[in-house]
Design a protein around this motif. Sequence first.
Motif, PDB file in Angstrom:
ATOM      1  N   UNK A 181     -58.944 -12.259  -1.568  1.00  0.00           N
ATOM      2  CA  UNK A 181     -60.265 -11.634  -1.687  1.00  0.00           C
ATOM      3  C   UNK A 181     -61.085 -12.248  -2.814  1.00  0.00           C
ATOM      4  N   UNK A 182     -60.416 -12.728  -3.864  1.00  0.00           N
ATOM      5  CA  UNK A 182     -61.111 -13.325  -5.012  1.00  0.00           C
ATOM      6  C   UNK A 182     -61.608 -14.736  -4.732  1.00  0.00           C
ATOM      7  N   UNK A 183     -61.137 -15.326  -3.627  1.00  0.00           N
ATOM      8  CA  UNK A 183     -61.521 -16.699  -3.301  1.00  0.00           C
ATOM      9  C   UNK A 183     -60.582 -17.746  -3.865  1.00  0.00           C
ATOM     10  N   UNK A 184     -59.486 -17.312  -4.500  1.00  0.00           N
ATOM     11  CA  UNK A 184     -58.569 -18.269  -5.129  1.00  0.00           C
ATOM     12  C   UNK A 184     -57.965 -19.244  -4.130  1.00  0.00           C
ATOM     13  N   UNK A 185     -57.855 -18.829  -2.878  1.00  0.00           N
ATOM     14  CA  UNK A 185     -57.275 -19.695  -1.852  1.00  0.00           C
ATOM     15  C   UNK A 185     -58.344 -20.424  -1.050  1.00  0.00           C
ATOM     16  N   UNK A 186     -59.607 -20.117  -1.299  1.00  0.00           N
ATOM     17  CA  UNK A 186     -60.687 -20.688  -0.501  1.00  0.00           C
ATOM     18  C   UNK A 186     -60.628 -20.144   0.917  1.00  0.00           C
ATOM     19  N   UNK A 187     -61.043 -20.951   1.856  1.00  0.00           N
ATOM     20  CA  UNK A 187     -60.986 -20.544   3.252  1.00  0.00           C
ATOM     21  C   UNK A 187     -59.535 -20.501   3.723  1.00  0.00           C
ATOM     22  N   UNK A 188     -59.151 -19.417   4.357  1.00  0.00           N
ATOM     23  CA  UNK A 188     -57.796 -19.302   4.903  1.00  0.00           C
ATOM     24  C   UNK A 188     -57.766 -19.929   6.285  1.00  0.00           C
ATOM     25  N   UNK A 189     -56.777 -20.812   6.487  1.00  0.00           N
ATOM     26  CA  UNK A 189     -56.664 -21.525   7.757  1.00  0.00           C
ATOM     27  C   UNK A 189     -55.640 -20.892   8.700  1.00  0.00           C
ATOM     28  N   UNK A 190     -54.456 -20.613   8.154  1.00  0.00           N
ATOM     29  CA  UNK A 190     -53.380 -20.141   9.030  1.00  0.00           C
ATOM     30  C   UNK A 190     -52.325 -19.380   8.229  1.00  0.00           C
ATOM     31  N   UNK A 191     -51.331 -18.865   8.943  1.00  0.00           N
ATOM     32  CA  UNK A 191     -50.263 -18.099   8.303  1.00  0.00           C
ATOM     33  C   UNK A 191     -49.025 -18.119   9.197  1.00  0.00           C
ATOM     34  N   UNK A 192     -47.911 -17.748   8.599  1.00  0.00           N
ATOM     35  CA  UNK A 192     -46.715 -17.389   9.364  1.00  0.00           C
ATOM     36  C   UNK A 192     -46.072 -16.202   8.663  1.00  0.00           C
ATOM     37  N   UNK A 193     -45.661 -15.231   9.429  1.00  0.00           N
ATOM     38  CA  UNK A 193     -45.043 -14.050   8.850  1.00  0.00           C
ATOM     39  C   UNK A 193     -43.832 -13.666   9.688  1.00  0.00           C
ATOM     40  N   UNK A 194     -42.767 -13.268   9.016  1.00  0.00           N
ATOM     41  CA  UNK A 194     -41.478 -13.043   9.672  1.00  0.00           C
ATOM     42  C   UNK A 194     -40.827 -11.779   9.145  1.00  0.00           C
ATOM     43  N   UNK A 195     -40.203 -11.049  10.035  1.00  0.00           N
ATOM     44  CA  UNK A 195     -39.357  -9.929   9.619  1.00  0.00           C
ATOM     45  C   UNK A 195     -38.152  -9.922  10.553  1.00  0.00           C
ATOM     46  N   UNK A 196     -36.993 -10.190   9.985  1.00  0.00           N
ATOM     47  CA  UNK A 196     -35.781 -10.209  10.784  1.00  0.00           C
ATOM     48  C   UNK A 196     -34.567  -9.830   9.965  1.00  0.00           C
ATOM     49  N   UNK A 197     -33.608  -9.191  10.640  1.00  0.00           N
ATOM     50  CA  UNK A 197     -32.314  -8.893  10.026  1.00  0.00           C
ATOM     51  C   UNK A 197     -31.270  -8.823  11.138  1.00  0.00           C
ATOM     52  N   UNK A 198     -30.084  -8.368  10.807  1.00  0.00           N
ATOM     53  CA  UNK A 198     -28.993  -8.393  11.769  1.00  0.00           C
ATOM     54  C   UNK A 198     -29.046  -7.332  12.850  1.00  0.00           C
ATOM     55  N   UNK A 199     -29.978  -6.405  12.747  1.00  0.00           N
ATOM     56  CA  UNK A 199     -30.128  -5.394  13.787  1.00  0.00           C
ATOM     57  C   UNK A 199     -29.973  -3.983  13.268  1.00  0.00           C
ATOM     58  N   UNK A 200     -30.528  -3.007  13.999  1.00  0.00           N
ATOM     59  CA  UNK A 200     -30.516  -1.621  13.525  1.00  0.00           C
ATOM     60  C   UNK A 200     -29.169  -0.932  13.587  1.00  0.00           C
ATOM     61  N   UNK A 201     -28.172  -1.534  14.258  1.00  0.00           N
ATOM     62  CA  UNK A 201     -26.866  -0.878  14.333  1.00  0.00           C
ATOM     63  C   UNK A 201     -26.226  -0.719  12.954  1.00  0.00           C
ATOM     64  N   UNK A 202     -26.601  -1.586  12.011  1.00  0.00           N
ATOM     65  CA  UNK A 202     -26.088  -1.467  10.656  1.00  0.00           C
ATOM     66  C   UNK A 202     -26.854  -0.471   9.810  1.00  0.00           C
ATOM     67  N   UNK A 203     -27.919   0.064  10.366  1.00  0.00           N
ATOM     68  CA  UNK A 203     -28.823   0.950   9.627  1.00  0.00           C
ATOM     69  C   UNK A 203     -28.912   2.331  10.271  1.00  0.00           C
ATOM     70  N   UNK A 204     -28.964   2.342  11.608  1.00  0.00           N
ATOM     71  CA  UNK A 204     -29.154   3.597  12.328  1.00  0.00           C
ATOM     72  C   UNK A 204     -27.949   4.527  12.186  1.00  0.00           C
ATOM     73  N   UNK A 205     -28.231   5.824  12.199  1.00  0.00           N
ATOM     74  CA  UNK A 205     -27.167   6.828  12.088  1.00  0.00           C
ATOM     75  C   UNK A 205     -26.187   6.763  13.252  1.00  0.00           C
ATOM     76  N   UNK A 206     -26.628   6.242  14.396  1.00  0.00           N
ATOM     77  CA  UNK A 206     -25.781   6.202  15.593  1.00  0.00           C
ATOM     78  C   UNK A 206     -25.216   4.815  15.896  1.00  0.00           C
ATOM     79  N   UNK A 207     -25.364   3.875  14.980  1.00  0.00           N
ATOM     80  CA  UNK A 207     -24.755   2.556  15.128  1.00  0.00           C
ATOM     81  C   UNK A 207     -25.150   1.845  16.408  1.00  0.00           C
ATOM     82  N   UNK A 208     -24.164   1.305  17.111  1.00  0.00           N
ATOM     83  CA  UNK A 208     -24.439   0.537  18.328  1.00  0.00           C
ATOM     84  C   UNK A 208     -24.935   1.420  19.474  1.00  0.00           C
TER      85      UNK A 208
END
Length: 342
Positions: A138-165
């Motif tokens: 927003x301050x202009x420090x990057x000048x004009x923005x051309x492109x991006x890549x954004x990622x969100x990944x992990x091993x899967x919800x079975x390791x997190x969810x209360x009900x596993x697999x």
Amino acid sequence: MVLKVAVIGCGSIAKNRHLPEYSQNSEAVITAVCDIVEDRAKETAETYQADYYMDYKKMLKEADIDAVSVCLPNYLHAPVSIDALNAGVHVLCEKPMATSTEEADRMIEAAEKNDRKLMIGHNQRFVPSHQKARELIASGALGKVYSFRTTFGHGGPEGWSADGTDSWFFKKDEAFIGAMGDLGVHKADLIRYILQDEFTEVGAFVETSAKEKADVDDNAALILKSKKGIIGTLAASWAYTSAEDNSTVIYGEKGILRLEDDPVSSLIAQYANGETVRYELGAIQSNDEGGQTTSHVIDHFVSAVQNDTAPLIDGKEGRQSLEIILGALESVETKRIYALEK
């Protein structure tokens, strides 16, 4: 006045985020919890000295509450949130907010009709590196923005969810969408926030290759184009088996910003003049041990209700991010680039 809250759904997101963060907030008190699994509801209630219910509609009628967190499978987000709003309580709903724009619109309408707050739990907006990147752009420090890549990944919800697999995350009738809805919608919301721009077109590929029991996507790749002409990629995956990746890179006229792409520096600014600035702003929240202890979502929600201010991610913001994911699904179905609503 201390906010009296209830949590509907006592699974992992409630156990690891909502419940402890409400408990740590001096302006909130947990007065009720609800889960269809009685042992889970009872155990949670005992932990937080709250009343427990197995029927959320009964809870909405009987419990003394000002607000609720909706921590349920995706297909229940909209109907339960709407019922709560119509019961006159404020709602913090987990993401994705709904399974269609029509559902999202009904949630927004219920919030407006009942003059209640509706917030969607997109926690990535509160990460310090993400907020700093937004500020630099927003301050202009990057000048004009051309492109991006954004990622969100992990091993899967079975390791997190209360009900596993056996988790609802893998069931299309309950989850509606897989990694793209679980993780990708976070990044859709984040990139809108950082760039302060809206997206007009999306193309996508999805695959189910890593989770044998899943009937939803476990890998998704999107390409996006914004109103300002910024193009970029968004990847969401449950197949990053050895380590989580929650990084974003922004490419601009005057430099590159690398967010959560380094184990020490949460933000690295590499400028075209040769200067490199490393920011150590604190770790991003993680499902792994040692992750950030608070998402800041609960504190923000409580403050918005207490001070009668608009939440950073209200229903309309949540809808905009959901629309990108729904557009990606349309792209997959039609095998064409999908034009998002203006």
